[in-house]
Design a protein around this motif. Structure first.
Motif, PDB file in Angstrom:
ATOM      1  N   TYR A  74      20.570  -5.943  -1.566  1.00 10.85           N
ATOM      2  CA  TYR A  74      19.283  -5.418  -1.069  1.00 10.85           C
ATOM      3  C   TYR A  74      18.929  -4.130  -1.479  1.00 10.85           C
ATOM      4  N   LEU A  75      17.669  -3.845  -1.755  1.00 12.77           N
ATOM      5  CA  LEU A  75      16.889  -2.642  -1.875  1.00 12.77           C
ATOM      6  C   LEU A  75      15.941  -2.182  -0.793  1.00 12.77           C
ATOM      7  N   GLN A  76      16.200  -1.485   0.002  1.00 17.36           N
ATOM      8  CA  GLN A  76      15.185  -1.047   1.208  1.00 17.36           C
ATOM      9  C   GLN A  76      14.223   0.124   0.489  1.00 17.36           C
ATOM     10  N   ILE A  77      12.982  -0.245   0.529  1.00 17.61           N
ATOM     11  CA  ILE A  77      12.110   0.815   0.025  1.00 17.61           C
ATOM     12  C   ILE A  77      11.266   1.234   1.057  1.00 17.61           C
ATOM     13  N   ARG A  98      14.032   7.784  -0.043  1.00 25.73           N
ATOM     14  CA  ARG A  98      13.090   6.817   0.388  1.00 25.73           C
ATOM     15  C   ARG A  98      13.767   5.230   0.050  1.00 25.73           C
ATOM     16  N   PHE A  99      14.823   5.239  -0.970  1.00 28.59           N
ATOM     17  CA  PHE A  99      15.224   3.815  -1.229  1.00 28.59           C
ATOM     18  C   PHE A  99      16.938   3.936  -0.750  1.00 28.59           C
ATOM     19  N   ALA A 100      17.189   2.639  -0.358  1.00 25.85           N
ATOM     20  CA  ALA A 100      18.534   2.604   0.269  1.00 25.85           C
ATOM     21  C   ALA A 100      19.344   1.276  -0.354  1.00 25.85           C
ATOM     22  N   ILE A 101      20.123   1.163  -1.258  1.00 26.75           N
ATOM     23  CA  ILE A 101      20.837   0.105  -1.582  1.00 26.75           C
ATOM     24  C   ILE A 101      21.927  -0.229  -0.490  1.00 26.75           C
ATOM     25  N   VAL A 103       6.877  -5.288  -8.443  1.00 23.18           N
ATOM     26  CA  VAL A 103       6.523  -4.482  -7.167  1.00 23.18           C
ATOM     27  C   VAL A 103       5.086  -3.809  -7.597  1.00 23.18           C
ATOM     28  N   THR A 104       4.046  -3.922  -7.080  1.00 20.72           N
ATOM     29  CA  THR A 104       2.821  -3.183  -7.362  1.00 20.72           C
ATOM     30  C   THR A 104       2.415  -2.291  -5.940  1.00 20.72           C
ATOM     31  N   VAL A 105       2.171  -0.971  -6.107  1.00 23.72           N
ATOM     32  CA  VAL A 105       1.901  -0.157  -5.168  1.00 23.72           C
ATOM     33  C   VAL A 105       0.269   0.214  -5.411  1.00 23.72           C
ATOM     34  N   ALA A 106      -0.374  -0.135  -4.679  1.00 27.11           N
ATOM     35  CA  ALA A 106      -1.921   0.283  -4.764  1.00 27.11           C
ATOM     36  C   ALA A 106      -2.620   0.208  -3.404  1.00 27.11           C
ATOM     37  N   SER A 107      -3.765   0.716  -3.482  1.00 20.34           N
ATOM     38  CA  SER A 107      -4.512   0.897  -2.120  1.00 20.34           C
ATOM     39  C   SER A 107      -5.355  -0.384  -1.839  1.00 20.34           C
ATOM     40  N   GLN A 161       0.956  -0.982  -0.031  1.00 16.48           N
ATOM     41  CA  GLN A 161       0.160   0.057  -0.048  1.00 16.48           C
ATOM     42  C   GLN A 161       0.842   1.497   0.110  1.00 16.48           C
ATOM     43  N   PRO A 162       0.574   2.312  -0.504  1.00 24.14           N
ATOM     44  CA  PRO A 162       1.244   3.634  -0.544  1.00 24.14           C
ATOM     45  C   PRO A 162       1.560   3.936   0.877  1.00 24.14           C
ATOM     46  N   GLY A 163       2.703   4.458   1.209  1.00 26.11           N
ATOM     47  CA  GLY A 163       3.380   4.689   2.329  1.00 26.11           C
ATOM     48  C   GLY A 163       3.913   3.452   2.882  1.00 26.11           C
ATOM     49  N   GLY A 164       3.753   2.251   2.534  1.00 28.18           N
ATOM     50  CA  GLY A 164       4.261   1.267   2.953  1.00 28.18           C
ATOM     51  C   GLY A 164       5.826   0.973   2.751  1.00 28.18           C
ATOM     52  N   SER A 165       6.456  -0.016   3.132  1.00 28.93           N
ATOM     53  CA  SER A 165       7.787  -0.402   2.891  1.00 28.93           C
ATOM     54  C   SER A 165       8.002  -1.865   2.255  1.00 28.93           C
ATOM     55  N   LEU A 166       9.061  -1.977   1.976  1.00 26.44           N
ATOM     56  CA  LEU A 166       9.314  -3.349   1.508  1.00 26.44           C
ATOM     57  C   LEU A 166      10.853  -3.548   1.206  1.00 26.44           C
ATOM     58  N   ARG A 167      11.351  -4.752   1.155  1.00 25.35           N
ATOM     59  CA  ARG A 167      12.754  -4.728   0.878  1.00 25.35           C
ATOM     60  C   ARG A 167      13.004  -5.920  -0.161  1.00 25.35           C
ATOM     61  N   LEU A 168      13.744  -5.746  -1.229  1.00 23.14           N
ATOM     62  CA  LEU A 168      13.971  -6.397  -2.397  1.00 23.14           C
ATOM     63  C   LEU A 168      15.294  -7.072  -1.892  1.00 23.14           C
TER      64      LEU A 168
END
Length: 132
Positions: free
Chosen positions: A81-84, A68-71, A128-132, A13-20
């Motif tokens: 890694y890619l922290q989002i 917002r992103f950190a590799i 990666v899909t960002v959706a409400s 969801q928008p505003g959320g986080s994830l790590r690739l």
């Protein structure tokens, strides 16, 4: 030959986080610059969003993801890694992990801005899909 396999994608969801995550098949990943590239739509090319030098002393981020992103990388585990954080709908796309011998580039910006070449090792990509 370096095989790269991404994981950690999905819906958020928008505003959320994830790590690739990206695991490399080769123990010598420490000799490669690495990066994350994104394809926003099938008809578009892959753009560099974050790149990191072999020894982590230089990094580059696209303006749209700065702050917002950190590799990051763990050469001992052959991982990238890619922290989002604070995702936005525009972050939707297929994300690709890539590696290029550090000796082949002059600056890390060159890898991300110049784009991928046929000499780069690239993973199969993960959605990666960002959706409400």
């Amino acid at each position: 030959q370096v095989l790269l396999v991404e994981s950690g994608g999905g819906s958020v969801q928008p505003g959320g986080s994830l790590r690739l995550s990206c695991v490399a098949s080769r123990d010598a990943l420490g000799a490669y610059a690495v990066g994350w590239f994104r394809r926003e739509a099938p008809e578009k090319g892959r753009e560099g969003v974050a790149c990191l030098s072999a020894h982590e002393d230089n990094s580059w981020y696209a303006d749209s993801v700065k702050g917002r992103f950190a590799i990051s990388r763990d050469n001992g585990k052959n991982m990238v890694y890619l922290q989002i954080h604070n995702v936005v709908p525009e972050d939707t796309g297929v994300y690709y992990c890539a590696a290029r011998p550090q000796s082949w580039i002059a600056t890390i910006q060159e890898m991300c801005v110049g784009g991928l070449t046929s000499h780069d090792y690239v993973g199969q990509g993960i959605q990666v899909t960002v959706a409400s």
